[in-house]
Design an enzyme around this catalytic site. Structure first.
Site, PDB file in Angstrom:
ATOM      1  N   ARG A  13      35.063  57.478 -40.557  1.00 48.38           N
ATOM      2  CA  ARG A  13      34.869  58.776 -39.950  1.00 48.38           C
ATOM      3  C   ARG A  13      34.425  59.108 -41.420  1.00 48.38           C
ATOM      4  O   ARG A  13      35.126  59.434 -42.099  1.00 48.38           O
ATOM      5  CB  ARG A  13      35.698  58.960 -39.204  1.00 48.38           C
ATOM      6  CG  ARG A  13      35.575  58.576 -37.807  1.00 48.38           C
ATOM      7  CD  ARG A  13      36.814  59.430 -37.001  1.00 48.38           C
ATOM      8  NE  ARG A  13      37.908  58.021 -36.433  1.00 48.38           N
ATOM      9  CZ  ARG A  13      39.754  58.449 -36.536  1.00 48.38           C
ATOM     10  NH1 ARG A  13      40.134  59.549 -36.227  1.00 48.38           N
ATOM     11  NH2 ARG A  13      39.724  57.398 -35.488  1.00 48.38           N
ATOM     12  N   ASN A  18      51.496  52.106 -47.224  1.00 48.59           N
ATOM     13  CA  ASN A  18      51.616  51.014 -48.175  1.00 48.59           C
ATOM     14  C   ASN A  18      50.739  50.724 -49.444  1.00 48.59           C
ATOM     15  O   ASN A  18      51.249  50.098 -50.452  1.00 48.59           O
ATOM     16  CB  ASN A  18      51.002  50.046 -47.230  1.00 48.59           C
ATOM     17  CG  ASN A  18      51.845  49.555 -45.984  1.00 48.59           C
ATOM     18  OD1 ASN A  18      52.703  48.790 -46.082  1.00 48.59           O
ATOM     19  ND2 ASN A  18      50.919  49.942 -44.832  1.00 48.59           N
ATOM     20  N   ARG A  47      51.472  58.290 -24.665  1.00 48.15           N
ATOM     21  CA  ARG A  47      50.607  59.085 -25.323  1.00 48.15           C
ATOM     22  C   ARG A  47      49.526  59.496 -24.748  1.00 48.15           C
ATOM     23  O   ARG A  47      48.758  58.649 -24.218  1.00 48.15           O
ATOM     24  CB  ARG A  47      50.205  57.913 -26.222  1.00 48.15           C
ATOM     25  CG  ARG A  47      49.564  58.771 -27.375  1.00 48.15           C
ATOM     26  CD  ARG A  47      49.289  58.341 -28.916  1.00 48.15           C
ATOM     27  NE  ARG A  47      48.486  58.940 -29.994  1.00 48.15           N
ATOM     28  CZ  ARG A  47      46.864  58.279 -30.425  1.00 48.15           C
ATOM     29  NH1 ARG A  47      47.030  56.871 -29.501  1.00 48.15           N
ATOM     30  NH2 ARG A  47      46.231  58.902 -30.925  1.00 48.15           N
ATOM     31  N   HIS A  71      47.184  63.329 -34.033  1.00 46.74           N
ATOM     32  CA  HIS A  71      47.821  63.304 -34.624  1.00 46.74           C
ATOM     33  C   HIS A  71      49.626  63.522 -34.409  1.00 46.74           C
ATOM     34  O   HIS A  71      50.590  63.831 -35.368  1.00 46.74           O
ATOM     35  CB  HIS A  71      47.824  62.321 -36.463  1.00 46.74           C
ATOM     36  CG  HIS A  71      47.074  61.411 -36.554  1.00 46.74           C
ATOM     37  ND1 HIS A  71      45.734  61.520 -37.916  1.00 46.74           N
ATOM     38  CD2 HIS A  71      46.362  60.690 -35.971  1.00 46.74           C
ATOM     39  CE1 HIS A  71      45.132  60.425 -37.396  1.00 46.74           C
ATOM     40  NE2 HIS A  71      45.655  59.874 -36.664  1.00 46.74           N
ATOM     41  N   GLY A 112      48.890  55.859 -46.042  1.00 50.75           N
ATOM     42  CA  GLY A 112      50.458  56.268 -47.004  1.00 50.75           C
ATOM     43  C   GLY A 112      51.402  55.090 -47.727  1.00 50.75           C
ATOM     44  O   GLY A 112      52.504  55.709 -47.954  1.00 50.75           O
ATOM     45  N   LYS A 149      49.111  49.515 -25.943  1.00 48.82           N
ATOM     46  CA  LYS A 149      49.707  48.982 -26.751  1.00 48.82           C
ATOM     47  C   LYS A 149      51.401  49.310 -25.726  1.00 48.82           C
ATOM     48  O   LYS A 149      50.866  50.970 -25.063  1.00 48.82           O
ATOM     49  CB  LYS A 149      49.850  50.287 -28.271  1.00 48.82           C
ATOM     50  CG  LYS A 149      48.798  49.907 -28.659  1.00 48.82           C
ATOM     51  CD  LYS A 149      48.875  50.018 -30.469  1.00 48.82           C
ATOM     52  CE  LYS A 149      47.926  49.980 -31.098  1.00 48.82           C
ATOM     53  NZ  LYS A 149      47.545  51.378 -32.012  1.00 48.82           N
ATOM     54  N   GLU A 196      55.458  56.590 -34.118  1.00 45.98           N
ATOM     55  CA  GLU A 196      55.363  56.997 -33.034  1.00 45.98           C
ATOM     56  C   GLU A 196      55.750  56.731 -31.210  1.00 45.98           C
ATOM     57  O   GLU A 196      56.185  58.113 -30.980  1.00 45.98           O
ATOM     58  CB  GLU A 196      53.903  57.394 -32.881  1.00 45.98           C
ATOM     59  CG  GLU A 196      52.436  57.908 -33.793  1.00 45.98           C
ATOM     60  CD  GLU A 196      51.198  58.130 -33.889  1.00 45.98           C
ATOM     61  OE1 GLU A 196      50.529  58.915 -33.410  1.00 45.98           O
ATOM     62  OE2 GLU A 196      50.914  56.732 -34.636  1.00 45.98           O
ATOM     63  N   HIS A 229      49.039  61.915 -42.833  1.00 45.98           N
ATOM     64  CA  HIS A 229      48.742  60.469 -42.057  1.00 45.98           C
ATOM     65  C   HIS A 229      47.521  60.042 -42.989  1.00 45.98           C
ATOM     66  O   HIS A 229      46.600  60.984 -41.878  1.00 45.98           O
ATOM     67  CB  HIS A 229      49.040  61.282 -40.672  1.00 45.98           C
ATOM     68  CG  HIS A 229      48.950  60.009 -39.617  1.00 45.98           C
ATOM     69  ND1 HIS A 229      49.871  59.771 -39.519  1.00 45.98           N
ATOM     70  CD2 HIS A 229      47.709  59.330 -39.850  1.00 45.98           C
ATOM     71  CE1 HIS A 229      49.363  58.549 -38.146  1.00 45.98           C
ATOM     72  NE2 HIS A 229      48.660  58.498 -38.723  1.00 45.98           N
ATOM     73  N   GLY A 266      45.730  56.504 -42.313  1.00 46.79           N
ATOM     74  CA  GLY A 266      45.609  55.362 -41.636  1.00 46.79           C
ATOM     75  C   GLY A 266      44.147  55.124 -41.505  1.00 46.79           C
ATOM     76  O   GLY A 266      43.234  56.058 -42.648  1.00 46.79           O
ATOM     77  N   ASN A 267      43.683  53.966 -40.797  1.00 51.25           N
ATOM     78  CA  ASN A 267      42.239  55.006 -40.585  1.00 51.25           C
ATOM     79  C   ASN A 267      41.084  55.648 -40.045  1.00 51.25           C
ATOM     80  O   ASN A 267      40.908  55.981 -40.422  1.00 51.25           O
ATOM     81  CB  ASN A 267      41.507  53.223 -38.812  1.00 51.25           C
ATOM     82  CG  ASN A 267      41.101  52.315 -39.313  1.00 51.25           C
ATOM     83  OD1 ASN A 267      40.508  52.515 -40.692  1.00 51.25           O
ATOM     84  ND2 ASN A 267      40.466  51.724 -38.411  1.00 51.25           N
ATOM     85  N   GLY A 268      43.188  56.229 -39.119  1.00 52.68           N
ATOM     86  CA  GLY A 268      42.054  57.225 -39.179  1.00 52.68           C
ATOM     87  C   GLY A 268      43.174  58.282 -40.319  1.00 52.68           C
ATOM     88  O   GLY A 268      43.718  58.045 -40.002  1.00 52.68           O
ATOM     89  N   ASN A 307      50.523  53.060 -24.686  1.00 50.28           N
ATOM     90  CA  ASN A 307      49.568  53.717 -25.411  1.00 50.28           C
ATOM     91  C   ASN A 307      48.298  53.412 -25.202  1.00 50.28           C
ATOM     92  O   ASN A 307      47.981  52.404 -25.273  1.00 50.28           O
ATOM     93  CB  ASN A 307      49.964  53.600 -27.194  1.00 50.28           C
ATOM     94  CG  ASN A 307      48.806  55.032 -27.944  1.00 50.28           C
ATOM     95  OD1 ASN A 307      47.864  55.215 -27.117  1.00 50.28           O
ATOM     96  ND2 ASN A 307      48.822  55.300 -28.852  1.00 50.28           N
TER      97      ASN A 307
HETATM   98  P1  ADP Z   1      45.389  53.279 -36.987  1.00 48.44           P
HETATM   99  O1  ADP Z   1      46.370  53.577 -36.634  1.00 48.44           O
HETATM  100  O2  ADP Z   1      44.335  55.120 -37.344  1.00 48.44           O
HETATM  101  O3  ADP Z   1      44.251  52.004 -36.974  1.00 48.44           O
HETATM  102  P2  ADP Z   1      47.073  52.594 -39.269  1.00 48.44           P
HETATM  103  O4  ADP Z   1      47.985  53.785 -39.864  1.00 48.44           O
HETATM  104  O5  ADP Z   1      47.765  51.095 -39.056  1.00 48.44           O
HETATM  105  O6  ADP Z   1      46.307  52.702 -38.687  1.00 48.44           O
HETATM  106  O7  ADP Z   1      46.459  52.035 -40.855  1.00 48.44           O
HETATM  107  C1  ADP Z   1      45.653  50.859 -41.174  1.00 48.44           C
HETATM  108  C2  ADP Z   1      45.044  50.964 -42.104  1.00 48.44           C
HETATM  109  O8  ADP Z   1      46.488  50.612 -43.079  1.00 48.44           O
HETATM  110  C3  ADP Z   1      44.011  50.055 -42.362  1.00 48.44           C
HETATM  111  O9  ADP Z   1      43.204  50.135 -41.652  1.00 48.44           O
HETATM  112  C4  ADP Z   1      44.224  49.808 -44.007  1.00 48.44           C
HETATM  113  O10 ADP Z   1      43.787  49.830 -45.002  1.00 48.44           O
HETATM  114  C5  ADP Z   1      45.751  50.239 -44.693  1.00 48.44           C
HETATM  115  N1  ADP Z   1      46.485  49.222 -44.729  1.00 48.44           N
HETATM  116  C6  ADP Z   1      47.428  48.782 -43.808  1.00 48.44           C
HETATM  117  N2  ADP Z   1      48.256  47.497 -45.155  1.00 48.44           N
HETATM  118  C7  ADP Z   1      47.800  47.864 -46.302  1.00 48.44           C
HETATM  119  C8  ADP Z   1      48.530  47.754 -47.357  1.00 48.44           C
HETATM  120  N3  ADP Z   1      49.022  46.533 -47.643  1.00 48.44           N
HETATM  121  N4  ADP Z   1      48.221  47.715 -48.268  1.00 48.44           N
HETATM  122  C9  ADP Z   1      46.961  48.811 -48.406  1.00 48.44           C
HETATM  123  N5  ADP Z   1      46.570  48.961 -47.743  1.00 48.44           N
HETATM  124  C10 ADP Z   1      47.711  48.680 -45.867  1.00 48.44           C
END
Ligand code: ADP
Length: 395
Positions: A240, A334, A90, A179, A332, A14, A383, A207, A209-211, A7
């Protein structure tokens, strides 16, 4: 077979080496700061992380060093490069050209190049990664797995923007969605975990995450998704903005004497929960600040949950119902508090959450109560494994 999953980002790379029979990762790693100075973090399965500070002037050197780490007598996991049976890449944008994964040849490379216009930061980096692997592992089959491909089943009414039609025909301006590998993997697992009939199923994948993006998956096919021409549209994300009134751009640009591209940087890098809260983009920091009474952090988390719930409602309408909602990615998977906030807003769908199940971490789990009208679950995304499976299926 051992499959190297790659990736490539503009300054990072990665990788995972996955055994396709056991579906276990033999090694995972990350090259950072490519073209700046360089750092390679490599972790063999069951072993300690090794950090190598060799210079990484470009992606070819980065891949060369990854291959050296994989074959290193101390922390490597294979004896010889001939053990790598295939490489899965990817690729971010496949435009309308690529509706599924493909074996890479000259025509595919030309097709990915054509899509660079749509993802100027990502596709060129993906191409550099493909080129470097071809040079260093000649004859090893390589597969491109596109972030956009899963969403190519969207109907026209979902992907067209209400702008002059020529922007679509001349420049490809439309919703593509991203995604896709995650939405595809998670929706399939959700159908299995909920015990649904794939041909008669209505699933919303969140999904987060940060995105972040949501998708509506009807009978196993994506029929709508929240990201658009670029990954800026839709949900509120780490930095964003997601959906805004496009008129905000001109309004603020005039007030602050900013150029269009400066405004795009603001919307991509300085907005989202970070922009609202002023605390940051990581939900762990936001949760901590909210607990201490920081009102902007509180409202940022609330706005994030509100927007997700709004999309789940919209996609329930798009599919005329919903059987299952699946949460995945960093937040989602955690953040049970955020999942609860979202689901509390969806009580009208007959959703009730089991708080004890919602506290479980790191595994596939149904978090709704047995009498909930919609099955709500957490499905950790993978992924890399999805890319490995696609790669093996194609060769
Ligand atoms: P991306 O792949 O888009 O960079 P990820 O799916 O890895 O993002 O998600 C990262 C985000 O998940 C972090 O910025 C944080 O906000 C959130 N995160 C990770 N671990 C935890 C946790 N234990 N509790 C709450 N939020 C978490």
């Amino acid at each position: 077979m051992k499959v190297l999953v790659v990736n490539c980002g503009s300054s990072s790379l990665k990788y995972q080496l996955i055994d396709s029979e056991t579906e276990q990762a033999l090694a995972v790693g990350l090259c950072e700061r490519i073209g700046i100075d360089g750092r390679l973090k490599h972790t063999p399965a069951g072993g300690d992380k090794v950090v190598l500070e060799d210079a990484l002037p470009n992606h070819e050197v980065a891949i060369k060093n990854v291959l050296a780490a994989l074959t290193n007598p101390t922390y490597g996991v294979i004896k010889d490069l001939s053990e790598i049976g295939a490489v899965g890449h990817r690729v971010v944008h496949g435009g309308e050209k690529f509706t599924k994964s493909v074996l890479i040849d000259d025509a595919v490379i030309a097709g990915i190049k054509e899509c660079c216009d749509l993802a100027p930061l990502h596709n060129p980096a993906n191409l550099i990664g493909i080129d470097a692997c071809m040079k260093l592992m000649p004859g090893v089959p390589e597969v491109a797995v596109f972030d956009t491909a899963f969403h190519q089943t969207m109907p026209k009414e979902a992907y067209l923007y209400a702008v002059p039609y020529e922007y679509y025909t001349n420049y490809g301006v439309r919703r593509y969605g991203f995604h896709g590998t995650s939405h595809s993997y998670v929706s399939k697992r959700a159908i299995a975990v909920a015990g649904l009939d794939a041909n008669n199923s209505k699933v919303v994948v969140c999904h987060l995450g940060n995105g972040a993006s949501c998708s509506a998956v009807l009978n196993g096919r994506s029929v709508d998704t929240s990201m658009g021409l670029t990954p800026l549209e839709g949900l509120i994300m780490g930095t964003r903005s997601g959906d805004i009134d496009p008129a905000v751009i001109e309004f603020v640009a005039k007030k602050e004497n900013k150029s269009l591209s400066e405004m795009m940087t603001v919307l991509n890098k300085k907005s989202g929960v970070d922009g609202i809260s002023g605390v940051g983009s990581d939900f762990r920091d936001l949760d901590a600040a909210a607990k201490e009474g920081n009102e902007r952090a509180q409202v940022a988390v609330e706005a994030f949950a509100y927007r997700v719930a709004k999309y789940v409602g919209a996609y329930t309408a798009a599919m005329n119902g919903v059987d299952a909602i699946a949460f995945t990615a960093g937040i989602g998977e955690n953040d049970g508090k955020v999942r609860k906030k979202i689901c509390d807003r969806l009580g009208f769908l007959g959703i009730t959450i089991d708080d004890a199940k919602n506290a479980i971490r790191g595994e596939e789990v149904i978090i709704s109560t047995p009498d909930s009208k919609v099955k709500v679950m957490v499905i950790p995304t993978n992924e890399e494994l999805a890319i490995c499976r696609e790669t093996v299926a194609l060769i």
